[in-house]
Enzyme design. Sequence first.
Site, PDB file in Angstrom:
ATOM      1  N   ASP A 226       0.855  -1.282  -0.011  1.00 35.00           N
ATOM      2  CA  ASP A 226      -0.124   0.017   0.089  1.00 35.00           C
ATOM      3  C   ASP A 226       0.737   1.351  -0.001  1.00 35.00           C
ATOM      4  O   ASP A 226       2.032   1.145   0.367  1.00 35.00           O
ATOM      5  CB  ASP A 226      -1.142  -0.012   1.058  1.00 35.00           C
ATOM      6  CG  ASP A 226      -2.251   0.769   0.898  1.00 35.00           C
ATOM      7  OD1 ASP A 226      -1.969   1.860   0.095  1.00 35.00           O
ATOM      8  OD2 ASP A 226      -3.313   0.775   1.654  1.00 35.00           O
TER       9      ASP A 226
HETATM   10  C1  BGC Z   1      -4.797   3.242  -0.142  1.00 42.07           C
HETATM   11  C2  BGC Z   1      -5.116   2.375  -1.212  1.00 42.07           C
HETATM   12  C3  BGC Z   1      -4.732   3.272  -2.661  1.00 42.07           C
HETATM   13  C4  BGC Z   1      -3.229   3.848  -2.430  1.00 42.07           C
HETATM   14  C5  BGC Z   1      -3.016   4.215  -3.685  1.00 42.07           C
HETATM   15  C6  BGC Z   1      -3.740   4.288  -0.135  1.00 42.07           C
HETATM   16  O1  BGC Z   1      -3.578   5.346   0.688  1.00 42.07           O
HETATM   17  O2  BGC Z   1      -4.941   2.790   1.100  1.00 42.07           O
HETATM   18  O3  BGC Z   1      -6.410   1.651  -1.042  1.00 42.07           O
HETATM   19  O4  BGC Z   1      -4.797   2.168  -3.688  1.00 42.07           O
HETATM   20  O5  BGC Z   1      -3.327   4.737  -1.382  1.00 42.07           O
HETATM   21  O6  BGC Z   1      -3.874   5.576  -3.897  1.00 42.07           O
END
Ligand code: BGC
Length: 745
Positions: A226
Site C-alpha cells: 500500500d
Molecule cells: C490506499 C490504497 C490506494 C493507495 C493509492 C492508499 O492510501 O490505502 O487503497 O490504492 O493509497 O492511492
Amino acid sequence: MPDSSSIPIKARISLTGGSDFWHSTAVPVADLPAVMLTDGPHGVRKQAGATDHVGLNESVPATCFPPAVGLASTWNPALVEEVGRALGTESSALGVGVLLGPGANIKRSPLCGRNFEYFSEDPHLTGQLASAYVRGVQSRGVGTSLKHFAANNQETDRMRRSSNVDERTLREVYLRGFGTVVRTAQPWTVMCSYNRINGVLASQNRWLLTEVLREEWNFQGLVVSDWGAVRDRVAALNAGLDLEMPANPAHEDAVARALAEGAIDEDTIDRAYRRVEAVLRRAHETVKDADGRFDVDAHHTLARRAAEQAIVLLSNDGVLPLNPSGLSDASSVAVIGEFARTPRYQGAGSSRVNPTRLDNALDAIVGALGHDVPFAPGFTTDPRNPAPEGAHDEAVEVARGAGLILMFLGLGENHESEGYDRTTLDLPAEQLALLDDVLAVNPNVVVVLSNGSSVLLPFTHRVRAVVEGWLLGQAGGAAIADVLFGVVNPSGRIAETIPHRLEDCPSYLNFPGDSTGVLYGEGLFVGYRGYDAARIEVAHPFGHGLSYTTFEYDDLAVTMSGEGLSVEVSVTNTGDRAGREVVQAYVSIAASSVVRVPRELKGFGDVTLEPGASARVTITIPTAELAYWSVRDQRWVVERGSYTVAVGASSRDLRLSATIDVEGDEPARPVTLDTTIGEAMAVPGFGERLMARMAATMGGGPGDVDPDMARMMADVPLAAAIGFSGMDPDEFQAAIDQANAARGL
Ligand code: BGC
C-alpha cells in the site's frame, strides 16, 4: 525476455520500487517501460497533473460505477463481472496497466470509515463478488490489485496499529475472501495493508505474504505495498513483497548494502524482479496503444443498471412504487434534502473518481413526473458550506403543503472517509431534527438514504418507506427515480447488518483499540454471526431487502454430489409484478467439537420471474466450504456430522431447511497423554480397554462406571488419569502405542 542475470543488479533492484507516485520504474537495458498503476476500485482515477493518494487533486474523467458497498448489495457476481469488464476497458483505454482494487476487507464494524470500499461483513459474499470483479477487469488485459491484505478493518491509526486476531478467526473470516479470489481469479497483484497483524507489519509478514499467499494459495502475481506501507524494503523483500509504491529513495541503497552484507540474497531480489517484470510486460502489451477512448454512454448505462440492482428497499407500507399519473399536480409530491440535488455517490479518499457525467435524483424525479416539484434542501451536506438561514423552516413549510414527501438523508463526505473512522452510527443531528419537524406537519414521508455504511434508523416505523441507496456511482440519481416509480423492481439485499444500536455490534467493545493494538475479541462472531449467536434484535438482518412483488419457496432438496452439496429449491413469483429474487443458503452443524457460529452464508443465487412464474434455483456448496480451520491440526477440516442447510430471503427470513449427513475429512489423531478420557473413549479398541481398566482399578467390572462419574472424568487428560487411578504408567503407555499402531499412526 532477456535472462535477468544479464541485467545489472542496480537495475534489478530499481524495479522493486516505483519511479513516481503512480508508475513503476523503467528498465531500459531490459527494454521494459514504466507502467501506470492507479486507483480504483470503482472507476479509473488517472491523475494527469498533481498527484496524491487522498483524493485531493483532479483526475481525468472516467465512469464512476457504484463503489463496493453498492455493488455488494446486488448480490450479483455476473453484474459485478460486467462492471469489471467496463473498468478494464477504461483502464486500458486510459493507459492504466493495473487498477488498484478490489478491496476485500471484512466490515468488522459499521464505524470503519472505508466500509464503502469493501463488500460485506461476510467472507463468502466478499470472495464471490471480488473474484467476479477481478475476472472482469483482467479479461481486458490489465491487472487488478486485491487489497488491503490483510486484517485492515479500520482507519484509525491504520499505518501502525496491530490487528490482534486469533488464527482461526483470521483464516475463516478475514483471509477467507482473499483466498477465494487468489485461488479462483488470480489477481495480477495483491496489495499488502499498512497495519500490523499480531505485531508484524503486513509488508514484512513472511507468514502472510509467502506461506499463506504463495505456498498455500498458489499466488502467481506480484505483491505491491500500500502507498507508503514499507518501512524496510530489505525486510519486506525477504518476507515476500515485490514492489514498493511509491518508493522511498533511501530504500534502493539499503537493498544494495544489504546484498553486500549478506542480509538479502540475490535470488530474493531476482525473484521479485521477475514477478514485477512479468506483470508489467503483460500490462504494457495492453496499454501501449491506449488512445483514451471508451464508450462513455454505454458505460453510463451500465453504471445505472448496477445502481438499480444495488438499491435496497428496507421498509415499505405499500406507498411505493409511486404512480406518476396519480401525482400530476405540483403539490402532490415534494422533495426535501440536499442529497437529492447534490448526490453523495462515492466515498472520500484515494478512490475518488472524476465522473464522466452525474445524474441527480431531483432532475430524474422531475423527468419522471413531467412537471416541476417543490424542493427544499433543508440542510447542508458539507459543514464548510453552511445551509442558508431559514433552510430548515423552509423545508418544513414545503412539507406542510405536499401530498407526499421524498426526503433524501445521508452522510456527507466529511462524515465517513478513508483515513478516519466514524464515532457514531447516527445520521447528522440536523437531519434527524428536520425529519422530526417534517413528520410533525406531514406523516407521508419516504426516506431515501445515501451512506457508505450502516446508519441507525430509529424513524423506520414513523415513515412510510425507507430506500437504502448506499453510494450508487454517477448514475445513481436516475436509478433511485426508477425504483421510486416502479420502473425497476428493487432486488438489492444488504451485505451488512443494520443494527438498532452501536452498542449491539459484536466488535463494539474492541473497536478501534489503542496504541497497544486492536483486539478482535469477538473472534468468529463478526456481523450476523455475532448478532445471531447472542440473539440480538437488529433493525434489518444481513441479506434483507424487499421487492414490489412476493416470492414463495417450495420443494427444497439437498443432496450430495461430486462437487459438494447441491441445494435446489423452487421459487414462485406470487405477486403481480416481474421481479428478481436473491436466494440465500446458510449452513449450520448440529454438534461440533469446536466453537461454531449459528449459521453461515455458503451460497446464493438469483432468479428473475414474471408474475405467477416459478423456477428451480440450484446452489452448489463445495464440500470444502464446510471446513473450519483446525488450530490443532493446522489445516482445514470438514467435520463429520449432520449439517442443516436453510434457504430464504435473508439470514433471518429462512423459509425452508433440510439436513444432510456429511462424511467429512477429519484427520485421525494419535492418542497421547494429553488426549482426554472422553476423546480416548471414541478411539476404537482403546476406549473399551480403558474403561475396563479404570473400572477394575476402582474395584468394579466394565459396566460399573457410574454415568455421572464418566461425565466428570471425560475432560481429564490421560496423563492425569494415570495418577488418579494408580495404573501402571508403562502398561498404559504400551496400550497407547498399541492403539496408535493399530490405526497406522
Ligand atoms: C490506499 C490504497 C490506494 C493507495 C493509492 C492508499 O492510501 O490505502 O487503497 O490504492 O493509497 O492511492
